[in-house]
Scaffold this motif. Structure first.
Motif, short mmCIF file in Angstrom:
data_model
loop_
_atom_site.label_atom_id
_atom_site.label_comp_id
_atom_site.label_asym_id
_atom_site.label_seq_id
_atom_site.Cartn_x
_atom_site.Cartn_y
_atom_site.Cartn_z
N GLY A 10 -0.82 -9.05 5.01
CA GLY A 10 -0.12 -7.89 4.48
C GLY A 10 0.91 -9.38 3.99
N ASP A 11 2.09 -8.72 2.89
CA ASP A 11 2.50 -8.93 2.39
C ASP A 11 4.06 -8.46 3.23
N LEU A 12 4.74 -8.59 3.90
CA LEU A 12 6.40 -8.57 3.78
C LEU A 12 7.38 -7.94 3.08
N GLU A 13 7.56 -6.63 3.02
CA GLU A 13 8.85 -6.17 2.01
C GLU A 13 10.00 -6.18 2.69
N LYS A 37 5.31 -13.35 5.66
CA LYS A 37 3.04 -12.42 6.27
C LYS A 37 4.02 -11.88 7.18
N SER A 38 3.08 -10.32 7.43
CA SER A 38 2.64 -9.67 8.59
C SER A 38 2.53 -10.69 9.91
N GLN A 44 5.66 -2.77 11.28
CA GLN A 44 4.82 -2.92 9.32
C GLN A 44 3.68 -3.23 9.66
N CYS A 48 1.12 -2.81 6.63
CA CYS A 48 1.53 -3.91 5.60
C CYS A 48 -0.11 -3.87 4.86
N TRP A 49 -1.11 -3.85 6.18
CA TRP A 49 -2.58 -4.66 5.66
C TRP A 49 -3.04 -3.33 4.92
N GLU A 51 -2.36 -1.80 2.47
CA GLU A 51 -1.34 -1.77 1.36
C GLU A 51 -2.38 -2.81 0.28
N LYS A 52 -2.31 -3.70 1.90
CA LYS A 52 -3.36 -5.18 0.75
C LYS A 52 -4.92 -4.98 0.41
#
Length: 403
Positions: A10-13, A37-38, A44, A48-49, A51-52
């Motif tokens: 996952g990518d953190l916003e 990255k998460s 989160q 995040c995962w 969404e990816k």
């Protein structure tokens, strides 16, 4: 399929900082690390995962289902693929093996994947394929419960709950270790995924999680001893079932002696295969058994609407009205008669969705004899003969374990 280290993708916003890991030295001790990255442990990380993952599936051509956000469907040029996601575990179903392999290759390029082959075991549910259809059971899970309770050599019971029990008003010493009761009931809740006959007693036992008494523990142990006699029972999703829904609803008026609230239950069949069932206490006190049955019909209608939308996702749309069986003539008359009168003026408006559904030909209400009411097993403790009869109508059966 399974994803290795799913939450690390996952990518953190948001801006998230962490202390320097042990062994990492820097000239400025006040510096910290910013996460790009998460990581496991972040709140989160699951979002995040997902969404990816959803982005990768949509890029391939999948569409996310509105009735169930964890279901993704791909329909193009006669090719149908469905992917059901549970965190980092996937179930893939389709009508084209070559397209399934192409999808697996694509996912392996996006993430570090593990192909587990044909579906045989998923989240404690065992899957057996046969000429009659797909059989689902939790045999190993049930045996683990029996082993943990230390009842492998105990005497068995023919029914999970004693008829005419008084568990709601039971008295006795408080359990010294209530966490054991909570763990056992929690495991029984999960076991009811493939064992609908446990829905009623699990509903009763789960009401005493805060302060369980000795009679409650003894009732939970009786359920385990019932399981010892039939650990391999499950449900069969028949291959010859028609793709039309049939629903049964029932209620037990003033079932709770403490609150006087009634108990509602429903079971929905796809053809002759049970696919959804539930037992739940009603939110308000009903003034009559007819009102309690009418509320049960409204409760079942919400499930019917959701299942119909879910079937539309699979391309199984039908314009035929769905049969809803109820053993109360009075409730059926209330649903069929839109005229205001004394017996219905105090019923909330959301219950009258049943009337609208009947007028819109979404459902048809049918009367059924109480002795043939399948949902009756979900609302009360039955003697053995009635219990076995309704269990056979439910479609619960024994399947020998594979050798």
């Amino acid at each position: 399929m399974d994803v290795h280290n799913a939450f690390l993708h996952g990518d953190l916003e948001e801006e998230v900082y962490m202390k320097l890991p042990p062994g990492f030295h820097t000239a400025d001790p006040m510096k910290v690390c910013r996460l790009r990255k998460s990581l496991y442990g972040l709140r989160q990380a699951p979002r995040c995962w997902f969404e990816k993952l959803a982005l990768a599936l949509r890029t391939f051509g999948f569409k996310q289902s509105y009735p169930d956000y964890s279901l993704f469907s791909f329909v193009r040029n006669g090719i149908i693929l469905h992917v059901l996601v549970y965190v980092d575990d996937f179930i893939i179903a389709g009508n084209n093996l070559a397209e399934i392999d192409r999808f697996k290759t694509y996912m392996s390029k996006c993430f570090h994947m593990k192909d587990l082959g044909k579906l045989k075991y998923f989240l404690g549910i065992e899957v057996y394929r046969g000429p009659d259809g797909i059989f689902l059971s939790q045999r190993k899970y049930a045996q683990d419960i029996i082993q943990e309770a230390g009842l492998r050599g105990a005497k068995t019971f023919a029914t999970p709950v004693e008829p005419n029990h008084k568990l709601a008003s039971a008295t006795g010493p408080v359990l010294k270790r209530p966490e054991e009761y909570r763990r056992l009931v929690g495991r029984l809740i999960y076991l009811s995924i493939t064992r609908p006959e446990l829905s009623y007693i699990v509903h009763i036992l789960s009401q005493f999680m805060q302060t369980p008494l000795l009679p409650h523990w003894e009732a939970a142990i009786r359920v385990v001893r019932y399981l010892k006699g039939c650990p391999a029972q499950g449900i069969l999703l028949r291959s010859d079932s028609v793709t039309s829904l049939i629903a049964y609803c029932d209620s037990d008026w003033n079932a709770c002696p403490l609150t006087r609230r009634s108990l509602s239950a429903y079971v929905v069949f796809l053809g002759s295969s049970p696919i959804s069932w539930k037992t739940k206490k009603q939110h308000t006190v009903s003034n009559s058994s007819a009102e309690a049955e009418y509320r049960a019909m409204a409760y079942t209608l919400r499930e019917i609407k959701w299942l119909r939308q879910l079937l539309d996702t699979f391309g199984l749309y039908t314009s035929r009205p769905i049969q809803l069986y109820c053993d109360s003539q009075a409730a059926i008359h209330i649903a069929a008669n839109p005229v205001f009168h004394e017996r219905t003026k105090h019923i909330e408006s959301d219950c009258h969705q049943v009337r609208d559904a009947v007028q819109d030909r979404l459902i048809t209400t049918e009367h059924i004899s109480t002795k043939d009411q399948v949902a009756d097993i979900l609302t009360k403790a039955l003697p053995r003969l009635a219990f076995d009869k309704l269990l056979s109508k439910f479609g619960v059966r024994y399947h020998p374990p594979p050798t």
